[in-house]
Every structure is written in structure tokens, then in C-alpha cells.
Design an enzyme around this catalytic site. Structure first.
Site, short mmCIF file in Angstrom:
data_model
loop_
_atom_site.label_atom_id
_atom_site.label_comp_id
_atom_site.label_asym_id
_atom_site.label_seq_id
_atom_site.Cartn_x
_atom_site.Cartn_y
_atom_site.Cartn_z
N HIS A 199 -12.00 4.97 -10.90
CA HIS A 199 -13.23 4.54 -10.22
C HIS A 199 -12.91 3.48 -9.18
O HIS A 199 -12.75 2.31 -9.51
CB HIS A 199 -14.18 3.99 -11.29
CG HIS A 199 -15.55 3.65 -10.79
ND1 HIS A 199 -16.66 3.71 -11.60
CD2 HIS A 199 -16.01 3.25 -9.58
CE1 HIS A 199 -17.73 3.36 -10.91
NE2 HIS A 199 -17.36 3.06 -9.68
N ASP A 243 -22.10 7.78 -7.78
CA ASP A 243 -21.90 6.34 -8.00
C ASP A 243 -22.44 5.47 -6.87
O ASP A 243 -22.34 5.80 -5.69
CB ASP A 243 -20.43 6.02 -8.21
CG ASP A 243 -20.25 4.59 -8.67
OD1 ASP A 243 -20.77 4.26 -9.73
OD2 ASP A 243 -19.64 3.81 -7.92
N HIS A 286 -15.91 -5.29 0.30
CA HIS A 286 -16.97 -5.47 1.30
C HIS A 286 -16.47 -6.37 2.41
O HIS A 286 -15.58 -7.20 2.21
CB HIS A 286 -18.22 -6.07 0.66
CG HIS A 286 -18.99 -5.09 -0.19
ND1 HIS A 286 -19.67 -4.03 0.36
CD2 HIS A 286 -19.15 -5.01 -1.53
CE1 HIS A 286 -20.24 -3.33 -0.62
NE2 HIS A 286 -19.93 -3.90 -1.76
N GLY A 303 -20.57 -5.77 -5.45
CA GLY A 303 -19.20 -5.26 -5.49
C GLY A 303 -18.15 -6.35 -5.48
O GLY A 303 -18.34 -7.41 -4.87
N ASP A 323 -13.48 -0.14 -10.51
CA ASP A 323 -14.67 -0.18 -9.66
C ASP A 323 -14.41 -1.09 -8.44
O ASP A 323 -15.29 -1.83 -8.01
CB ASP A 323 -15.91 -0.66 -10.42
CG ASP A 323 -17.20 -0.42 -9.65
OD1 ASP A 323 -17.16 0.26 -8.61
OD2 ASP A 323 -18.24 -0.93 -10.08
N HIS A 332 -18.41 2.25 -15.83
CA HIS A 332 -18.55 0.78 -16.00
C HIS A 332 -19.55 0.28 -17.04
O HIS A 332 -20.60 -0.27 -16.70
CB HIS A 332 -18.81 0.10 -14.65
CG HIS A 332 -19.78 0.78 -13.70
ND1 HIS A 332 -21.02 1.22 -14.07
CD2 HIS A 332 -19.68 1.03 -12.37
CE1 HIS A 332 -21.63 1.74 -13.02
NE2 HIS A 332 -20.83 1.64 -11.98
C1 NCD Z 1 -20.43 -0.32 -5.57
C2 NCD Z 1 -20.07 -0.24 -4.10
O1 NCD Z 1 -20.00 -1.27 -3.44
O2 NCD Z 1 -19.86 0.89 -3.62
N1 NCD Z 1 -20.72 -1.68 -5.92
C3 NCD Z 1 -20.63 -2.22 -7.13
O3 NCD Z 1 -21.06 -3.36 -7.32
N2 NCD Z 1 -20.07 -1.58 -8.15
C4 NCD Z 1 -21.57 0.60 -5.81
C5 NCD Z 1 -22.33 0.37 -7.03
O4 NCD Z 1 -21.89 0.81 -8.11
O5 NCD Z 1 -23.39 -0.24 -6.98
#
Ligand code: NCD
Length: 457
Positions: A66, A158, A328, A343, A324, A238
Site C-alpha cells: 500500500h 483507496d 504531499h 497523509g 500507506d 490500514h
Molecule cells: C492517502 C493519500 O494521500 O493518497 N492519504 C492518507 O492519509 N492515507 C489517501 C487516504 O487514504 O486518505
């Protein structure tokens, strides 16, 4: 760097598939594992290079079920090139990338684009995950068979849940025939509403809208019922609450086909970190209101949840660790908590975070490695078993790490474009020394020690 034959000497070899955990040598060549055990000078091919592995652990390369590589569409946040370098630096040799791209991964053409980019730009294996619904919009199933034929390794919307229970039921029905899991981001939106962090005393203190545990648990319960009804392959993405661990535990006890993953941050830090004081009492921290790099979905939760997740991981109810990794750009985080993107950038800190659990005797080293290798390979299916093995003849996708090396997280050194981590400035213990993909060194730290060549006797 191209490599022919390399022997890693005197390392602790952990190969969970063979339940092997002992000090020995690993010989690689021609892109494959040639042998593990004792590889004496007489067994070394001519010109073989020798790495001193003493004090280090060698295991199959980590598999991340992920992560978000943001390509196509959000290259200002991450690219396959940068994400794969970050993965290699973190010890990962396989990354499964989520389809919340633009366009989303909902057609064979986008899958092919990712394969092409990966061939061109990535040092490690990139396996795309396809959308469950067209455009990730939740209204109509994507062409799952077309996506499977194009090479997706699982399905997920996701970033969004599969909202509609009947669509989830159909997707699970098809998942059995296709032999691929449905990885659901479990979030009942009518409960999470405008929440930005875990419901609880920290949210109240900060005046931020909370996300109740039931927002996750209600959808997991729904999905377990649908998995039971269809016999489909459900993978819960998650997990973040103690109640979610109980639901998965009970479902497994009833023989329902469900697997689950947990992220390094949910295993190691709590909602106290939202204060921006790295979990310390706020008064000692000098008054930062909050830290938007802690904003993540699912949110960081209480110590009780963290403890339940660690227990669930240690006893195998939770099958695997997934990062995950959600990189950003700066402007998506340098805003109010309410407006910040969800994220955390995780690939380069995952191992150091997880080793805290090993050093703290909450998780064995063997279990940590299993949940980063064999666990995710099992979720992907039998055809991926070789990626989590060090059996002779399997691909030389391996990681060599020093479990005791201390280092300070400095995001200016990240390969990932995403610098959004609450761990900036934190000291972690444990770091990758080298990562090999198909026998090639795709990451090496200054700690990697080659021995001077010796003549054969
Ligand atoms: C994910 C993303 O930024 O793509 N962000 C996160 O906090 N896990 C998408 C998501 O699962 O909300």
C-alpha cells in the site's frame, strides 16, 4: 551498479518462508540467490565480491502492499522514479501503488503506462493496484477482468471506501475468480463527517472535529459479512483501532477469508503527536498549536489502540505491515489542520520505526521481517511467493540492515518528494545498509563494507 557475484558474509539470515534465522553467508549471482548457509572461499565464484555482514540482518526485500506514487497526475507530490528510490532506501524491493492517481488506474491503458514508467524509471518492482469502481467514484464496477489481465495485483478505491455495499459484494464475488484481493479503505463517511483526527480528548482540546473508531469498525463489520456471504478475498487496509483488530480476529476464527494490514505510524505514535510536540506534554514543547504532518487517514489514535495493533501484529491476526506512504507537497500541509491533506511520507522511516517495537521487545525480529515479506506476499497470492523467499533460484531481491544504527530523521535527505513526516528530527535506531533488486545494488549506505579480495587457497 551492475553486480555479478556477491557473497554477504556472517550476517543474521532471516528467511521467514523457510523459518530460517541463523548467522551465515548469502551468495547471489545472475540476479538470483545461489545459496545460503556457509559459503566458503572454495565455493565462491571467480571475482566474487565480498560484503562483511557481521552485526547485520539480511532478509528478503520488503514488500509494500500500500503506497501512493502519485503518477500519473500528481508528479509534484511524488513520481515513480522518486518513490522507487525512497522504497529502495527503505529496504523495499516491491511496491504496490494505489490507484488514486489522475487518471485513476481503472483501465488497461493506465496500467500499461505504469508498467512502462516502472521499466524506465524504477530500480525496484512496481505492481499497480486497480480501481474497484470506474473513476473511483463508487457508482459502477471497473472492468476488473480487463485490469486483472493487464496485470493489477489487487483492487482498491483507496483514499475513498467502496461506499456501496452491493458494489462491494459484487467486487468480492469477482475477487475469488480473479484470485485477487479487494483492499478496502474502511471509512463510514456518515460517521467520519468532517473529522480530521481521532475523536478523543486531544481533538476536544484542540477544537478539531473527531473521527470515531466506529467509522472504521462499522465498515469492517460490513465487509466481513460480505466476505462471508461471497467467499471473496477481503483485505482490510490500514487498521487503526482496537475494535478493528477484534473484528478481524473473530472473522479469522470463523474461517472467513480476510487479511489485514497495519502501518508503522499506527503502531508507534498516538494522537498526542497532533499537538506538534512529538508525543511530549504540550507545555514542554513550547506551544506549537498542532502539526499537520500528523494528519493522516486513518487518524493516529490512543495508546490503547496502538497496543492492540501491536498485539494483533505480533500474534498474526494482522497479516502484514504496509506503509500507506502518502507523500504531499509543502503547500498541501502548510495550512490549517482542517485544510491540510491527509497523509504521511513513510517509506524511508518505516524500518527505523518498526525496530522500536523490536528493541522494546513488543515484536520479535522474525515476526517483523515476516510481516514485511511473507505476510504481504501471501495476500498477493501464491505466484508472488518467490519474492519473499531466499531459497536458491529465487530472485535476489534482498535487504541488508543494521538494526542498531542510530540516525536522525532529516527530510532534506529523503529521496521521496514528500517531506511530510512528524518524525523529522527524531532519532531512530535501525537503518538499511544495502538493498538488492535482481542482484543489483539499488541502494547502499556509507556503512556498506566490502572486504578486500583474497586469493583462493
Ligand atoms: C492517502 C493519500 O494521500 O493518497 N492519504 C492518507 O492519509 N492515507 C489517501 C487516504 O487514504 O486518505
Amino acid at each position: 551498479m551492475e553486480t555479478d557475484n556477491i557473497v554477504i558474509r556472517r550476517a543474521r539470515i532471516i528467511d521467514p518462508r523457510r523459518q530460517l534465522d541463523r548467522v551465515g553467508d548469502v551468495l547471489i549471482g545472475g540476479g538470483q540467490i545461489l545459496g545460503t548457509g556457509r559459503v566458503g572461499v572454495d565455493r565462491r565464484p571467480e571475482g566474487c565480491r565480498v560484503i562483511d555482514g557481521s552485526g547485520l540482518v539480511v532478509s528478503p526485500g520488503f514488500i509494500d502492499l500500500h503506497c501512493h506514487l502519485r503518477e500519473p497526475g500528481f508528479e509534484y507530490k511524488e513520481t515513480i522514479a522518486a518513490g522507487s528510490k525512497a522504497g529502495a532506501k527503505g529496504g523495499f524491493t516491491t511496491l504496490c501503488c494505489m490507484p488514486n492517481t489522475n487518471p485513476p488506474i481503472d483501465t488497461a491503458a493506465v496500467v500499461e503506462f505504469i508498467h512502462q514508467r516502472a521499466r524506465q524509471d524504477s530500480l525496484i518492482r512496481i505492481l499497480p493496484i486497480g480501481c474497484v469502481t470506474k473513476g473511483r467514484k463508487g457508482h459502477e464496477l471497473a472492468e476488473m477482468e480487463e485490469l486483472a489481465s493487464a496485470g493489477v495485483v489487487a483492487f482498491s478505491d483507496d483514499g475513498d471506501p467502496v461506499y456501496d455495499a452491493n458494489i462491494m459484494r459484487l467486487a468480492l464475488t469477482y475477487s475469488s475468480d480473479l484470485g485477487l484481493s479487494i483492499s478496502n479503505h474502511c471509512q463510514e463517511r456518515s460517521l467520519s463527517c468532517n473529522g480530521v483526527m481521532a475523536e478523543g480528548s486531544v481533538a476536544t482540546h484542540l477544537g478539531l472535529d473527531g473521527i470515531p473508531a466506529a467509522a472504521e469498525e462499522a465498515m469492517i463489520a460490513r465487509d466481513i459479512a460480505l466476505a462471508e456471504a461471497t467467499g471473496g478475498r477481503l483485505h482490510v487496509a490500514h487498521l487503526s483501532t482496537a475494535g478493528s483488530v477484534s473484528l478481524v480476529r473473530q472473522a479469522k476464527e470463523r474461517g472467513i477469508s480476510v487479511t489485514a494490514e497495519v502501518c508503522p505510524h499506527h503502531l508507534t505514535i498516538t494522537d498526542q503527536w497532533v499537538f506538534g510536540s512529538k508525543g511530549q506534554p504540550t507545555a514542554a514543547a513550547g506551544g506549537l498549536a498542532y502539526d499537520t504532518s500528523t494528519k493522516v487517514y486513518p487518524p493516529l489514535r490512543s495508546q490503547r489502540d496502538v497496543d492492540a495493533l501491536v498485539t494483533g501484529l505480533a500474534d498474526g491476526v494482522i497479516d502484514c505491515i504496509a506503509t500507506d506512504h502518502a507523500p504531499h507537497d509543502v503547500t498541501s500541509k502548510q495550512v490549517t489542520y482542517q485544510d491540510a491533506a491527509f497523509g504521511i511520507s513513510v517509506l524511508e522511516t518505516a524500518l527505523g520505526s518498526l525496530l522500536q517495537l523490536v528493541h522494546g521487545r513488543k515484536l520479535s525480529m522474525g515476526a517483523m521481517v515476516e510481516r514485511l515479506t511473507n505476510g504481504p506476499a501471501r495476500v498477493l497470492g501464491e505466484s508472488f511467493a518467490d519474492l519473499a523467499s531466499m531459497e536458491p533460484g529465487t530472485p535476489a531481491d534482498i535487504v541488508l540492515f543494521d538494526p542498531n544504527a542510530e540516525w536522525t530523521v532529516d527530510t532534506s535527505e529523503f529521496e521521496s518528494k514528500g517531506k511530510n513526516t512528524p518524525l523529522e528530527g527524531t532519532v531512530l535506531k535501525g537503518r538499511v545498509v544495502a538493498t538488492f533488486a535482481a542482484g543489483n545494488i539499488v541502494y547502499e549506505s556509507p556503512e556498506l563494507r566490502f572486504e578486500a579480495p583474497r586469493a583462493k587457497p
